[in-house]
Design a protein around this motif. Structure first.
Motif: not given
Length: 255
Positions: A82-85, A114-115, A118-120
């Motif tokens: 969640k923090c990354t997104k 999944k990381i 998110i970036y993509k």
């Protein structure tokens, strides 16, 4: 009682240095015809003391042409992403080209796929196997990336100006010998704790008084290195005499 007071003082100072966001500005003369503004962010580690609203406002004030993310945006101990997104979404809203590489904390996670997703999903470019060529006003800039566990397939550096994004310069130089005009790195956190007048005492390894810790290094006549102390903490959550930072690099024409 004195021990309790001392520990409380250290805790208060650490919260201050972990939330007092600094913009570190630095100009590098390079082979560009027109000035280029780059914001570099690294080692966020889902820092609970950092206001993302403040971060985005400070980045916007830098008026960047592009943003580089140097890894460990996610922390290996995060229960979810969640923090990354939220971090990626916040800076994506600036509508500036964003490029990223992976740090050791992302590499260590089982949900690394999944990381990447998110970036993509926000159009953030993973520079790894192939360089990205950025063009502005006739200047062609090759942006190369080297993940923490990386190996490259670069045959040669073709652009007028070649930049490398890597999480750890020390890790990169153990495996590769390509010469870039400018290398941008994180990982060290500047030691998190710095002693005034001395700097970082213990580095990864561990090493005593590491040679490459924080700031600008002239590696050779044509090669420059800048290490940012990052946006957060890991392992021992203490940061002293070393505020978290946005690195703002301005490339200027070499007269």
């Amino acid at each position: 009682m004195l021990v309790i007071i001392f520990l409380f003082f250290i805790m208060v100072l650490s919260i201050y240095y972990s939330s007092c966001l600094k913009i570190e500005r630095f100009q590098i003369e390079s082979k560009v015809n027109n000035p280029i503004s780059i914001v570099i962010l690294s080692d966020y580690h889902s820092n609970p003391s950092l206001s993302l609203q403040k971060l985005v406002k400070r980045i916007k004030n830098c008026n960047p042409d592009m943003i580089f993310l140097l890894g460990d945006i996610t922390d290996r101990h995060d229960k979810d992403l969640k923090c990354t997104k939220l971090f990626v979404k916040s800076i994506w809203e600036l509508k500036v080209p964003i490029f990223y590489v992976l740090g050791n904390h992302e590499i260590d996670r089982k949900d690394i796929g999944k990381i990447h997703h998110i970036y993509k999903s926000f159009g953030v470019v993973h520079v790894k196997d192939e360089p990205y060529v950025y063009e502005k006003n006739g200047d062609l800039i090759g942006i190369y990336g080297y993940d923490f566990n990386g190996k490259n397939n670069w045959i040669e550096l073709n652009s007028k100006l070649n930049l490398l994004l890597t999480h750890s310069y020390e890790n990169y130089k153990k495996k590769e010998n390509k010469k870039f005009d400018i290398i941008f790195s994180g990982h060290t956190h500047g030691g998190q704790v710095r002693i005034p007048g001395i700097g970082q005492l213990i580095g990864h390894g561990p090493t005593f008084l590491p040679k490459y810790s924080k700031g600008y290094y002239k590696l050779s006549e044509k090669e420059n290195l800048y290490i940012t102390s990052g946006l957060g903490n890991s392992s021992i959550p203490i940061r002293l005499f070393n505020p978290i930072e946005i690195l703002h690099i301005q490339l200027k024409n070499r007269l």
